[in-house]
Design a protein around this motif. Structure first.
Motif, PDB file in Angstrom:
ATOM      1  N   ASN A  49      -0.215  -6.585 -13.497  1.00 13.15           N
ATOM      2  CA  ASN A  49       0.825  -5.790 -12.833  1.00 13.15           C
ATOM      3  C   ASN A  49       0.538  -5.596 -11.348  1.00 13.15           C
ATOM      4  O   ASN A  49       1.434  -5.298 -10.567  1.00 13.15           O
ATOM      5  CB  ASN A  49       0.950  -4.414 -13.494  1.00 13.15           C
ATOM      6  CG  ASN A  49       1.398  -4.519 -14.943  1.00 13.15           C
ATOM      7  OD1 ASN A  49       2.351  -5.216 -15.240  1.00 13.15           O
ATOM      8  ND2 ASN A  49       0.708  -3.839 -15.840  1.00 13.15           N
ATOM      9  N   LYS A  50      -0.744  -5.788 -10.970  1.00 11.57           N
ATOM     10  CA  LYS A  50      -1.134  -5.588  -9.570  1.00 11.57           C
ATOM     11  C   LYS A  50      -2.266  -6.538  -9.208  1.00 11.57           C
ATOM     12  O   LYS A  50      -3.216  -6.697  -9.981  1.00 11.57           O
ATOM     13  CB  LYS A  50      -1.587  -4.135  -9.365  1.00 11.57           C
ATOM     14  CG  LYS A  50      -2.138  -3.815  -7.984  1.00 11.57           C
ATOM     15  CD  LYS A  50      -2.616  -2.375  -7.921  1.00 11.57           C
ATOM     16  CE  LYS A  50      -3.363  -2.078  -6.639  1.00 11.57           C
ATOM     17  NZ  LYS A  50      -4.618  -2.867  -6.512  1.00 11.57           N
TER      18      LYS A  50
ATOM     19  N   LEU B   2       6.980 -12.803  -8.749  1.00 10.67           N
ATOM     20  CA  LEU B   2       7.041 -14.162  -8.212  1.00 10.67           C
ATOM     21  C   LEU B   2       6.021 -15.063  -8.909  1.00 10.67           C
ATOM     22  O   LEU B   2       6.323 -16.216  -9.244  1.00 10.67           O
ATOM     23  CB  LEU B   2       6.773 -14.147  -6.700  1.00 10.67           C
ATOM     24  CG  LEU B   2       6.745 -15.515  -6.005  1.00 10.67           C
ATOM     25  CD1 LEU B   2       8.077 -16.234  -6.169  1.00 10.67           C
ATOM     26  CD2 LEU B   2       6.380 -15.350  -4.530  1.00 10.67           C
ATOM     27  N   ALA B   3       4.802 -14.538  -9.152  1.00  9.07           N
ATOM     28  CA  ALA B   3       3.775 -15.321  -9.838  1.00  9.07           C
ATOM     29  C   ALA B   3       4.230 -15.701 -11.243  1.00  9.07           C
ATOM     30  O   ALA B   3       4.070 -16.854 -11.674  1.00  9.07           O
ATOM     31  CB  ALA B   3       2.465 -14.544  -9.898  1.00  9.07           C
ATOM     32  N   GLN B   4       4.806 -14.737 -11.968  1.00  7.37           N
ATOM     33  CA  GLN B   4       5.309 -15.028 -13.315  1.00  7.37           C
ATOM     34  C   GLN B   4       6.396 -16.106 -13.260  1.00  7.37           C
ATOM     35  O   GLN B   4       6.413 -17.039 -14.073  1.00  7.37           O
ATOM     36  CB  GLN B   4       5.852 -13.761 -13.963  1.00  7.37           C
ATOM     37  CG  GLN B   4       6.326 -13.971 -15.402  1.00  7.37           C
ATOM     38  CD  GLN B   4       6.891 -12.694 -16.018  1.00  7.37           C
ATOM     39  OE1 GLN B   4       7.277 -11.769 -15.305  1.00  7.37           O
ATOM     40  NE2 GLN B   4       6.947 -12.654 -17.337  1.00  7.37           N
TER      41      GLN B   4
ATOM     42  N   GLN C 263      -0.201  -1.494  -4.341  1.00  2.62           N
ATOM     43  CA  GLN C 263       0.720  -0.998  -5.358  1.00  2.62           C
ATOM     44  C   GLN C 263       1.014  -2.088  -6.371  1.00  2.62           C
ATOM     45  O   GLN C 263       0.828  -3.279  -6.100  1.00  2.62           O
ATOM     46  CB  GLN C 263       2.042  -0.545  -4.715  1.00  2.62           C
ATOM     47  CG  GLN C 263       1.877   0.549  -3.678  1.00  2.62           C
ATOM     48  CD  GLN C 263       3.194   0.845  -2.965  1.00  2.62           C
ATOM     49  OE1 GLN C 263       4.237   0.335  -3.334  1.00  2.62           O
ATOM     50  NE2 GLN C 263       3.132   1.687  -1.940  1.00  2.62           N
ATOM     51  N   GLU C 264       1.491  -1.657  -7.540  1.00  3.33           N
ATOM     52  CA  GLU C 264       1.904  -2.612  -8.561  1.00  3.33           C
ATOM     53  C   GLU C 264       3.126  -3.396  -8.084  1.00  3.33           C
ATOM     54  O   GLU C 264       4.067  -2.823  -7.540  1.00  3.33           O
ATOM     55  CB  GLU C 264       2.241  -1.889  -9.877  1.00  3.33           C
ATOM     56  CG  GLU C 264       1.026  -1.331 -10.597  1.00  3.33           C
ATOM     57  CD  GLU C 264       1.380  -0.802 -11.975  1.00  3.33           C
ATOM     58  OE1 GLU C 264       2.569  -0.900 -12.368  1.00  3.33           O
ATOM     59  OE2 GLU C 264       0.463  -0.294 -12.665  1.00  3.33           O
ATOM     60  N   ASN C 265       3.050  -4.700  -8.273  1.00  2.02           N
ATOM     61  CA  ASN C 265       4.171  -5.592  -7.947  1.00  2.02           C
ATOM     62  C   ASN C 265       4.642  -5.409  -6.502  1.00  2.02           C
ATOM     63  O   ASN C 265       5.835  -5.541  -6.212  1.00  2.02           O
ATOM     64  CB  ASN C 265       5.346  -5.373  -8.913  1.00  2.02           C
ATOM     65  CG  ASN C 265       6.311  -6.544  -8.915  1.00  2.02           C
ATOM     66  OD1 ASN C 265       5.947  -7.694  -8.674  1.00  2.02           O
ATOM     67  ND2 ASN C 265       7.573  -6.265  -9.190  1.00  2.02           N
ATOM     68  N   GLN C 266       3.695  -5.134  -5.594  1.00  2.00           N
ATOM     69  CA  GLN C 266       4.059  -4.947  -4.187  1.00  2.00           C
ATOM     70  C   GLN C 266       4.619  -6.247  -3.620  1.00  2.00           C
ATOM     71  O   GLN C 266       4.094  -7.330  -3.888  1.00  2.00           O
ATOM     72  CB  GLN C 266       2.829  -4.505  -3.388  1.00  2.00           C
ATOM     73  CG  GLN C 266       3.158  -4.004  -1.989  1.00  2.00           C
ATOM     74  CD  GLN C 266       1.953  -3.356  -1.324  1.00  2.00           C
ATOM     75  OE1 GLN C 266       0.848  -3.348  -1.881  1.00  2.00           O
ATOM     76  NE2 GLN C 266       2.151  -2.807  -0.138  1.00  2.00           N
TER      77      GLN C 266
END
Length: 285
Positions: A34-35, A50-52, A41-44
């Motif tokens: 998630n980070k 984007l990675a997923q 921050q998470e998913n900043q």
């Protein structure tokens, strides 16, 4: 001489590329955190999303950490690789690379660095991320299961049967206990004064067994091929547990007991001299 050197370098990178591809092909999933460590921050900047997206784009099956995992991944965490994107130092460039580790923390793949000269972080991270993921595209990933990763229907059925057997055994013992309580004659009222010591004994006989308090020591979960080993701070292996087809339910190796998660924490459930007992565990995964 220079030509031979160039050919040798190209051949080396080709061999490394083939080796990485074959190794990656043995894993079915990629777990995206998630980070990332270099962010606050998470998913900043939406980099984790984007990675997923990029993993899926290049043929991988990417799942976000903490979401509902596929059944086979729940049963065998070693089917998946844990991913991370790391930032390298650079004065005028933003440099990122992809690192993939197996369930034991061993690095399986590290991508070449993707770079961006853009000054704005949001744009620079996006460009560098896409650049480093382009190297995964060149691997032509295609899942080919390892023999030890293949969970047969027979193995899963045996595990499910064991869980069902334990559940039935628990139900039977509970019924037997209820029958004994019904048949038990009513206690004769004792008009004589009861001393505090006798009162404690009488209360102890009528009180239902309660869940034991959690172990004071934290147990740390270390991944194994089929589950985890729980070790204390010594470190000493306290339990070895195996995954089941149910989420957050584990079989304890060598014992007729299970460990499962409740709303308040982890519980070890077992029988001792025909009495069902529960013990809270402080487990850190």
């Amino acid at each position: 001489m220079k030509t031979k050197l160039v050919i040798a370098i190209v051949a080396l990178f080709t061999l490394l590329n083939v080796y990485s591809q074959n190794d990656l092909n043995n894993y079915k999933y990629v777990i995206v955190p998630n980070k990332f460590d270099f962010l606050k921050q998470e998913n900043q900047y939406r980099l984790n999303e984007l990675a997923q997206f990029l993993f899926n784009k290049h043929g991988f099956k990417a799942v976000m950490e903490g979401t509902d995992y596929p059944e086979d991944l729940l049963f065998n965490r070693c089917l998946g690789l844990r991913s991370n994107v790391e930032k390298e130092s650079g004065v005028f460039k933003t440099k990122l690379k992809v690192v993939l580790k197996d369930c034991n923390g061993k690095i399986v793949y590290t991508s070449p660095v993707g770079e961006s000269r853009t000054k704005e972080y949001k744009v620079a991270y996006n460009e560098a991320m896409r650049a480093t993921f382009d190297h995964l595209r060149l691997l032509n990933y295609q899942y080919v299961p390892k023999k030890e990763h293949q969970v047969t229907k027979t193995q899963k059925h045996e595990t499910d049967s064991e869980i069902q057997r334990l559940k039935e055994e628990i139900k039977t013992l509970k019924k037997e206990k209820e029958v004994k309580q019904i048949k038990q004659p009513k206690a004769v009222v004792n008009k004589r004064p009861v001393t505090p010591q006798k009162q404690e004994v009488l209360q102890a006989k009528n009180v239902e067994p309660k869940t034991e308090k959690a172990l004071s020591n934290v147990l740390y979960a270390q991944a194994t091929e089929n589950g985890f080993q729980l070790v204390d701070s010594a470190p000493k292996v306290v339990f070895r547990i195996q995954k089941t087809g149910l989420s957050n339910v584990f079989l304890v190796e060598g014992k007729s007991s299970i460990i499962y998660k409740t709303d308040t924490g982890w519980v070890l459930e077992y029988y001792e001299n025909g009495v069902l007992k529960q013990q809270e565990l402080n487990i850190k995964f």
